[in-house]
Design a protein around this motif. Sequence first.
Motif, PDB file in Angstrom:
ATOM      1  N   TRP A   1       0.837  -1.199   0.000  1.00  0.00           N
ATOM      2  CA  TRP A   1       0.000   0.000   0.000  1.00  0.00           C
ATOM      3  C   TRP A   1       0.878   1.257   0.000  1.00  0.00           C
ATOM      4  O   TRP A   1       0.598   2.226  -0.713  1.00  0.00           O
ATOM      5  CB  TRP A   1      -0.928  -0.037   1.223  1.00  0.00           C
ATOM      6  N   LEU A   2       1.973   1.221   0.776  1.00  0.00           N
ATOM      7  CA  LEU A   2       2.882   2.381   0.802  1.00  0.00           C
ATOM      8  C   LEU A   2       3.554   2.586  -0.554  1.00  0.00           C
ATOM      9  O   LEU A   2       3.810   3.726  -0.957  1.00  0.00           O
ATOM     10  CB  LEU A   2       3.951   2.201   1.888  1.00  0.00           C
ATOM     11  N   ASP A   3       3.850   1.483  -1.250  1.00  0.00           N
ATOM     12  CA  ASP A   3       4.466   1.615  -2.582  1.00  0.00           C
ATOM     13  C   ASP A   3       3.542   2.390  -3.522  1.00  0.00           C
ATOM     14  O   ASP A   3       3.975   3.280  -4.250  1.00  0.00           O
ATOM     15  CB  ASP A   3       4.750   0.230  -3.184  1.00  0.00           C
ATOM     16  N   VAL A   4       2.260   2.033  -3.509  1.00  0.00           N
ATOM     17  CA  VAL A   4       1.299   2.723  -4.380  1.00  0.00           C
ATOM     18  C   VAL A   4       1.174   4.190  -3.964  1.00  0.00           C
ATOM     19  O   VAL A   4       1.147   5.101  -4.805  1.00  0.00           O
ATOM     20  CB  VAL A   4      -0.083   2.025  -4.333  1.00  0.00           C
ATOM     21  N   LEU A   5       1.146   4.415  -2.655  1.00  0.00           N
ATOM     22  CA  LEU A   5       1.028   5.793  -2.156  1.00  0.00           C
ATOM     23  C   LEU A   5       2.244   6.622  -2.579  1.00  0.00           C
ATOM     24  O   LEU A   5       2.110   7.799  -2.947  1.00  0.00           O
ATOM     25  CB  LEU A   5       0.892   5.772  -0.626  1.00  0.00           C
ATOM     26  N   ALA A   6       3.425   6.014  -2.544  1.00  0.00           N
ATOM     27  CA  ALA A   6       4.640   6.737  -2.958  1.00  0.00           C
ATOM     28  C   ALA A   6       4.565   7.100  -4.437  1.00  0.00           C
ATOM     29  O   ALA A   6       4.966   8.200  -4.840  1.00  0.00           O
ATOM     30  CB  ALA A   6       5.878   5.890  -2.667  1.00  0.00           C
ATOM     31  N   GLU A   7       4.036   6.184  -5.249  1.00  0.00           N
ATOM     32  CA  GLU A   7       3.883   6.485  -6.684  1.00  0.00           C
ATOM     33  C   GLU A   7       2.917   7.641  -6.891  1.00  0.00           C
ATOM     34  O   GLU A   7       3.132   8.517  -7.718  1.00  0.00           O
ATOM     35  CB  GLU A   7       3.333   5.265  -7.424  1.00  0.00           C
ATOM     36  N   GLU A   8       1.841   7.645  -6.122  1.00  0.00           N
ATOM     37  CA  GLU A   8       0.817   8.681  -6.291  1.00  0.00           C
ATOM     38  C   GLU A   8       1.271  10.040  -5.778  1.00  0.00           C
ATOM     39  O   GLU A   8       0.862  11.067  -6.297  1.00  0.00           O
ATOM     40  CB  GLU A   8      -0.455   8.290  -5.527  1.00  0.00           C
ATOM     41  N   SER A   9       2.071  10.034  -4.711  1.00  0.00           N
ATOM     42  CA  SER A   9       2.378  11.288  -4.016  1.00  0.00           C
ATOM     43  C   SER A   9       3.803  11.771  -4.245  1.00  0.00           C
ATOM     44  O   SER A   9       4.103  12.952  -4.035  1.00  0.00           O
ATOM     45  CB  SER A   9       2.178  11.095  -2.505  1.00  0.00           C
ATOM     46  N   GLY A  10       4.695  10.861  -4.611  1.00  0.00           N
ATOM     47  CA  GLY A  10       6.110  11.226  -4.691  1.00  0.00           C
ATOM     48  C   GLY A  10       6.762  11.312  -3.319  1.00  0.00           C
ATOM     49  O   GLY A  10       7.908  11.733  -3.200  1.00  0.00           O
ATOM     50  N   VAL A  11       6.043  10.922  -2.268  1.00  0.00           N
ATOM     51  CA  VAL A  11       6.590  10.982  -0.903  1.00  0.00           C
ATOM     52  C   VAL A  11       6.898   9.554  -0.443  1.00  0.00           C
ATOM     53  O   VAL A  11       6.005   8.706  -0.403  1.00  0.00           O
ATOM     54  CB  VAL A  11       5.580  11.637   0.073  1.00  0.00           C
ATOM     55  N   GLU A  12       8.156   9.314  -0.106  1.00  0.00           N
ATOM     56  CA  GLU A  12       8.549   8.002   0.420  1.00  0.00           C
ATOM     57  C   GLU A  12       8.274   7.979   1.919  1.00  0.00           C
ATOM     58  O   GLU A  12       8.682   8.889   2.634  1.00  0.00           O
ATOM     59  CB  GLU A  12      10.044   7.749   0.187  1.00  0.00           C
ATOM     60  N   VAL A  13       7.613   6.961   2.375  1.00  0.00           N
ATOM     61  CA  VAL A  13       7.286   6.840   3.802  1.00  0.00           C
ATOM     62  C   VAL A  13       8.057   5.652   4.366  1.00  0.00           C
ATOM     63  O   VAL A  13       7.906   4.528   3.878  1.00  0.00           O
ATOM     64  CB  VAL A  13       5.771   6.628   3.999  1.00  0.00           C
ATOM     65  N   THR A  14       8.864   5.904   5.384  1.00  0.00           N
ATOM     66  CA  THR A  14       9.684   4.829   5.947  1.00  0.00           C
ATOM     67  C   THR A  14       8.839   3.885   6.792  1.00  0.00           C
ATOM     68  O   THR A  14       8.049   4.323   7.629  1.00  0.00           O
ATOM     69  CB  THR A  14      10.797   5.421   6.834  1.00  0.00           C
ATOM     70  N   LEU A  15       9.022   2.595   6.542  1.00  0.00           N
ATOM     71  CA  LEU A  15       8.402   1.555   7.369  1.00  0.00           C
ATOM     72  C   LEU A  15       9.537   0.723   7.954  1.00  0.00           C
ATOM     73  O   LEU A  15      10.290   0.094   7.213  1.00  0.00           O
ATOM     74  CB  LEU A  15       7.481   0.688   6.506  1.00  0.00           C
ATOM     75  N   ARG A  16       9.692   0.781   9.283  1.00  0.00           N
ATOM     76  CA  ARG A  16      10.744  -0.001   9.951  1.00  0.00           C
ATOM     77  C   ARG A  16      10.153  -1.309  10.424  1.00  0.00           C
ATOM     78  O   ARG A  16       9.234  -1.307  11.252  1.00  0.00           O
ATOM     79  CB  ARG A  16      11.212   0.698  11.206  1.00  0.00           C
ATOM     80  N   LEU A  17      10.661  -2.401   9.957  1.00  0.00           N
ATOM     81  CA  LEU A  17      10.157  -3.692  10.418  1.00  0.00           C
ATOM     82  C   LEU A  17      10.990  -4.192  11.595  1.00  0.00           C
ATOM     83  O   LEU A  17      12.185  -3.913  11.683  1.00  0.00           O
ATOM     84  CB  LEU A  17      10.183  -4.710   9.281  1.00  0.00           C
TER      85      LEU A  17
END
Length: 325
Positions: free
Chosen positions: A75-91
């Motif tokens: 979901w974050l990958d799609v959001l990054a494509e749409e927004s140009g904003v990379e969101v960090t997810l720490r596992l």
Amino acid sequence: MRDADVAIVGDGIAGLTCALACARRGLQVVLVGARSTAAASHASAGLLAPSIAPRPADDPAQRFLVAARDGYPAWLDVLAEESGVEVTLRLGLLEADSGRFHERDGAVDVPALLEALEVAISRRRITRLATGARAVEREGDALVVETPARRITARRLVVAGGAWAGALNGLRPALPVRPVAGVTALVRGEPDLPHVLYGAGGYLVPRGDALLVGATARDVGFDARITDGDRTSLGAIARKLHGIDAGLLEGHALGFRPMTPDGLPLLGVDAHDPRIVYATGYSRNGILVAPLAAACVAALVGGGEPPAPIAPFAVDRFASSEAGR
Ligand SMILES: Cc1cc2nc3c(=O)[nH]c(=O)nc-3n(C[C@H](O)[C@H](O)[C@H](O)COP(=O)(O)OP(=O)(O)OC[C@H]3O[C@@H](n4cnc5c(N)ncnc54)[C@H](O)[C@@H]3O)c2cc1C
């Protein structure tokens, strides 16, 4: 003529994700939000942690929480494509007390996530109204949302007002959501943590060049003061978990968790008026559940099948206990 297919009331993570999910389905959206400074989303730690205090693995609610977590990276990958904003997810999440490590749990950078959602929404044909909605009324087959500036007519309404959801006049009389205040704080200049550290009654979350310390809980209504007790509690958590000097804590932020009696969301259509969909009561797991919950809401609004079962979150599941109060 209607203003929109769907009016969404609430501009925290619930409202933003629902607006985007509905727009992705081609629905015309009006998003009404009062931008409360005490919105839960802004204070949130962003843990994606269904492994903490889990329900039984075959419990449908637990399955939803796990599915919500496991769907996050894509979901974050799609959001990054749409927004140009990379969101960090720490596992990775370590339970300090037991030594148990949960490699699929983790934490998302919430400020970046909210920014990405705002940008993605601004690139869609979504009308944003920065105001408070007072009431919803019925006019024929349309719903009318009353705001101080104007009336919005829509085919459907999504109630996504967080802890304030019950204050919208014209809904069921007693929406079972109450505010539980929580405070987080930041520490800068400490050694980075490779994962979330959970224990001592709280947690430490790596976020950018800082560590986030969380969280307190006060069940006393809409009291937005950050107290000495909040500061002391967070200082103790930071010291016990990582030897951090309490004096280093800064940037304290308070938000009102939209808490339900069982800590599970209110997700689904109104029992008396199927044009109204609830996406609220996300309690302690709102960042975790929001994307999957929004996909379910968009399906309900658009006339499809939710991508995950939402029966455990039925809005009227407390109906008999409410009647007895
Ligand atoms: C300290 C803290 C730590 C947390 N940590 C985590 C965590 O680690 N992981 C996790 O998954 N969850 C966490 N949560 C819970 C999570 O933050 C919430 O469940 C989630 O943010 C709720 O989002 P929301 O959009 O429903 O509500 P909110 O973020 O509170 O947003 C509601 C918004 O709707 C607006 N609104 C309400 N009514 C109206 C109206 N009538 N008209 C116009 N606007 C309206 C309000 O002004 C507000 O801006 C935490 C919460 C807190 C407080």
